[in-house]
Design an enzyme around this catalytic site. Sequence first.
Site, PDB file in Angstrom:
ATOM      1  CB  SER A 207      -0.875  -0.013   1.249  1.00 26.81           C
ATOM      2  OG  SER A 207      -1.641   1.154   1.306  1.00 26.81           O
TER       3      SER A 207
ATOM      4  CB  CYS B 140      -0.526   5.575   8.612  1.00 22.06           C
ATOM      5  SG  CYS B 140       0.210   6.938   7.671  1.00 22.06           S
TER       6      CYS B 140
ATOM      7  N   GLY C  11      12.562   0.689   3.078  1.00 20.21           N
ATOM      8  CA  GLY C  11      13.728   0.335   2.251  1.00 20.21           C
ATOM      9  C   GLY C  11      14.655  -0.657   2.931  1.00 20.21           C
TER      10      GLY C  11
END
Lengths: 298, 244
Positions: free
Chosen positions: A19, A127, A214
């Site tokens: 997402s 989030c 990452g």
Amino acid sequence: MLKVNICGVEFNNPVIAASGTFGFGREFEPYVDLNKIGGISTKGLTYYKKDGNEGRRIHETASGIMNSIGLQNPSVSEFIKNDLDFMKQFDAKIIANIGGSQVEDYLKSIELIEETDIEIIELNISCPNVKEGGMAFGIKCDIAFDIVKKVREKTNKVLMVKLSPNAENIKEMAISCVEAGADSLSLVNTFNALAIDIYKRKPIFKNVTAGLSGPAIKPIALRMVKEVHDVVDVPIVGMGGIMDWQDAIEFIMAGSTAVQVGTANFIQPNIMEDIIDGIERFMIKENIKDLSEITGII
Amino acid sequence: MEKNNYVSGKIIKNEQIDNDIFLIELEGSFKGEPGQFYMVRGWDEYPLLPRPLSIFDLENNKISFLYQVVGKGTGILSNLKKGAKVEILGPLGNGFPIVNNQKVALVSGGIGLAPMKYLARKLDCKVDLFAGFRTSSYLMDEMSNFVDNIVITTNDGNEGKKGFVTDYIEDKYDVIYACGPNPMMNSLKKLNLKAKSYYSLEAHMACGIGACLGCAINTTKGIQRVCHEGPVFDGSEVIFDVES
């Protein structure tokens, strides 16, 4: 050979777009065969349209990317009206990622998704870039339990809860969500992180902190997937810095039934196709007939 | 259907034009309109992200990018030699609308000169260039082949007129094409010139194809993506956040 099953939903392969890194697939269609990838988790959807955060939104760090997008999205209803039919043309399974600031917003969003034929909801309680709610739901077990339970009562769809690595205790968080009715867990979302502009003597981001993703986060994400796999018995979708097929296999061996690829999509738009091919080659070479043979094997 | 992806381009030339300014030329048949950009990477794994560079010029068998060394990525790029390969993805975004038979001004600030050569070459108009620099100009001889007049400004008055390009531009143009730092573009906008204006914006971006929403800006039409709806915007629609 590559098929995986998450609570009755069959994916052609275990590679899903994470997402917030893939929109609704539209932008990637010129670059990726959307019939080839296993699934797409939509851009985080909220009941009300969100414009996202002001100021810098992207900052690159050593082996990572920090983002502060702030759940910019057109709203659940606009998504259903304008984007869902586009996504349904392809074989990639659609996962509706639902975020929010308040419990009521989540519940109203779920009601709208319930009327569609989307099979899986990914509940984003993690989030880090939304001021109220968002990650706050994903840090404390009792708050997470409460929201998952309320959502569970509203939906018969497969309920996958996306966990935050910022949870006070990832194992207890996983147990709480499963006890509250989660069918599946996905982890991890981005790590709350800080970057400073030394010339302005100020944080790079207006919200001060932002989410780190990452390769920098991969070993920590992998450890969390293993820890969660050790304590719950639901399918896990692992993610966090998966850049190639070897990373994907690591996540599967740590306990993931499927994986999500995020940051890597920005670097090479068709990276998921490479990852799928790599997993297949590995299975042939290692004489693996079904990925369940190696899921959580370590 | 064949899907787009990064393709290799062989470096024909990568030369230093000024202190931290470089011009890289790649061999190959590439597409693109003035104002469009490519995502460029000249390294393997790190830095993670490619860098967005606008097309400086494009010919049959050659594409070039003018860039400024600002960080690790552009630093690595500047060290690449002739014959080395870089990976590029594009053309991306929407370029400058091309007009005919109009009085046109090109306004650039520093590395904002980057999209101006290809644009000037494609314009069949009377074109004046207002080029602002910190302390000295570069590539003005080359630009003079494609524009009628050049006004050079430097912040310190070392060359050309002292100050900013926005101090010298006259209100006599039909169309203004601009590219430069946000404060320059904001000053230009505040001049309220009668010309129709098109601004090419720069932003930190991750994907370059419209998915990450990292390069969002405020406009009168709402939030827009520099990489996808831009990088060229109608000047009247841009709302500048001069802090970022």
